[in-house]
Design a protein around this motif. Structure first.
Motif, mmCIF file in Angstrom:
data_model
loop_
_atom_site.group_PDB
_atom_site.id
_atom_site.type_symbol
_atom_site.label_atom_id
_atom_site.label_comp_id
_atom_site.label_asym_id
_atom_site.label_seq_id
_atom_site.Cartn_x
_atom_site.Cartn_y
_atom_site.Cartn_z
ATOM 1 N N VAL A 168 0.827 -1.217 0.000
ATOM 2 C CA VAL A 168 0.000 0.000 0.000
ATOM 3 C C VAL A 168 0.856 1.261 0.000
ATOM 4 O O VAL A 168 0.365 2.347 -0.318
ATOM 5 N N ILE A 169 2.148 1.129 0.321
ATOM 6 C CA ILE A 169 3.003 2.326 0.389
ATOM 7 C C ILE A 169 3.502 2.765 -0.982
ATOM 8 O O ILE A 169 4.004 3.887 -1.124
ATOM 9 N N VAL A 170 3.369 1.907 -2.006
ATOM 10 C CA VAL A 170 3.971 2.215 -3.305
ATOM 11 C C VAL A 170 3.465 3.521 -3.911
ATOM 12 O O VAL A 170 4.273 4.369 -4.331
ATOM 13 N N PRO A 171 2.147 3.771 -3.990
ATOM 14 C CA PRO A 171 1.693 5.046 -4.562
ATOM 15 C C PRO A 171 2.251 6.259 -3.810
ATOM 16 O O PRO A 171 2.617 7.281 -4.436
ATOM 17 N N THR A 172 2.334 6.156 -2.495
ATOM 18 C CA THR A 172 2.856 7.252 -1.687
ATOM 19 C C THR A 172 4.337 7.474 -1.975
ATOM 20 O O THR A 172 4.789 8.619 -2.105
ATOM 21 N N LEU A 173 5.089 6.386 -2.078
ATOM 22 C CA LEU A 173 6.521 6.504 -2.383
ATOM 23 C C LEU A 173 6.728 7.086 -3.775
ATOM 24 O O LEU A 173 7.608 7.934 -3.976
ATOM 25 N N ARG A 174 5.928 6.651 -4.724
ATOM 26 C CA ARG A 174 6.061 7.158 -6.094
ATOM 27 C C ARG A 174 5.814 8.670 -6.132
ATOM 28 O O ARG A 174 6.494 9.400 -6.849
ATOM 29 N N ALA A 175 4.834 9.115 -5.357
ATOM 30 C CA ALA A 175 4.565 10.554 -5.302
ATOM 31 C C ALA A 175 5.749 11.307 -4.684
ATOM 32 O O ALA A 175 6.138 12.386 -5.147
#
Length: 222
Positions: A168-175
């Motif tokens: 679930v952290i991937v979108p946040t990290l990408r941002a």
């Protein structure tokens, strides 16, 4: 009339927690956890807020986990609002070890971004243990505001907390990989690499991420 042995032992343990010798305090904390007694709780929490020795603090936490959560958690929740940084940090650490999710509402954004590094680290660890199912993406967003903070150990603590939340952290990290701050971008890249390869060395991941950022990249796979 002689005092019952259990009462004598309790009094000795309570007194021992205030002894000038750290080894005596350690034994007292061990005794308090070995034979739990509600009378210990306030003193264990009070001592946690001021105890200078790490290994004694660890034993104080263990002793508190041996007591009923219904009695310890409400008192620990008061401590997370303390003005004393160590009181907040130790209370959060103990709550993470107890694992009672009723404590989740106390893990506020203010604690997750506390100015004191140890409080913040304890809050991150507690948050990933206590977060209710479905609220992980929101927690990841709050934790991502701390990317780039502090030195390598601090950053590794945050990366571990984020990784514990899973994919679930991937979108946040990408941002975060497009953040204006190069430290934030590098930390986000390194964290995603650790998510993909848990055996990778964090120091290497950070240095590699810094090179990517210096070259103008984001670390995202094209």
């Amino acid at each position: 009339m002689a005092m019952p042995k259990q009462d004598t032992d309790t009094i000795q343990a309570l007194q021992g927690l205030e002894d000038s010798s750290s080894s005596v305090r350690l034994r007292a904390a061990l005794a308090a956890g070995t034979t739990p007694d509600p009378r210990f709780i306030d003193k264990l929490i009070e001592r946690s807020a001021i105890e200078p020795e790490f290994y004694v603090r660890d034993m104080l936490t263990w002793a508190l986990t041996r007591h009923s959560a219904s009695m310890t958690v409400p008192e620990l929740l008061k401590e997370v609002r303390s003005e004393r940084a160590q009181a907040r940090s130790q209370a959060l650490h103990t709550l993470s070890k107890i694992g009672d999710r009723q404590a989740w509402p106390a893990i506020t954004r203010a604690l997750l971004s506390d100015a004191d590094d140890e409080v913040a680290r304890s809050a991150w660890r507690a948050a990933v243990v206590l977060v209710p199912a479905g609220e992980e993406p929101g927690l990841a967003e709050v934790l991502s505001t701390q990317l780039g903070r502090g030195g390598r150990e601090m950053q590794l603590s945050l990366s571990r907390a984020l990784i514990a939340l899973g994919e679930v952290i991937v979108p946040t990290l990408r941002a975060a990989m497009t953040d204006l701050d190069p430290r934030v971008r590098a930390h986000a890249i390194a964290t995603e690499r650790l998510l993909r390869d848990p055996d990778a060395a964090f120091g290497f991941a950070i240095e590699e991420a810094k090179r990517v950022v210096a070259l103008g990249g984001t670390g995202k796979e094209e």
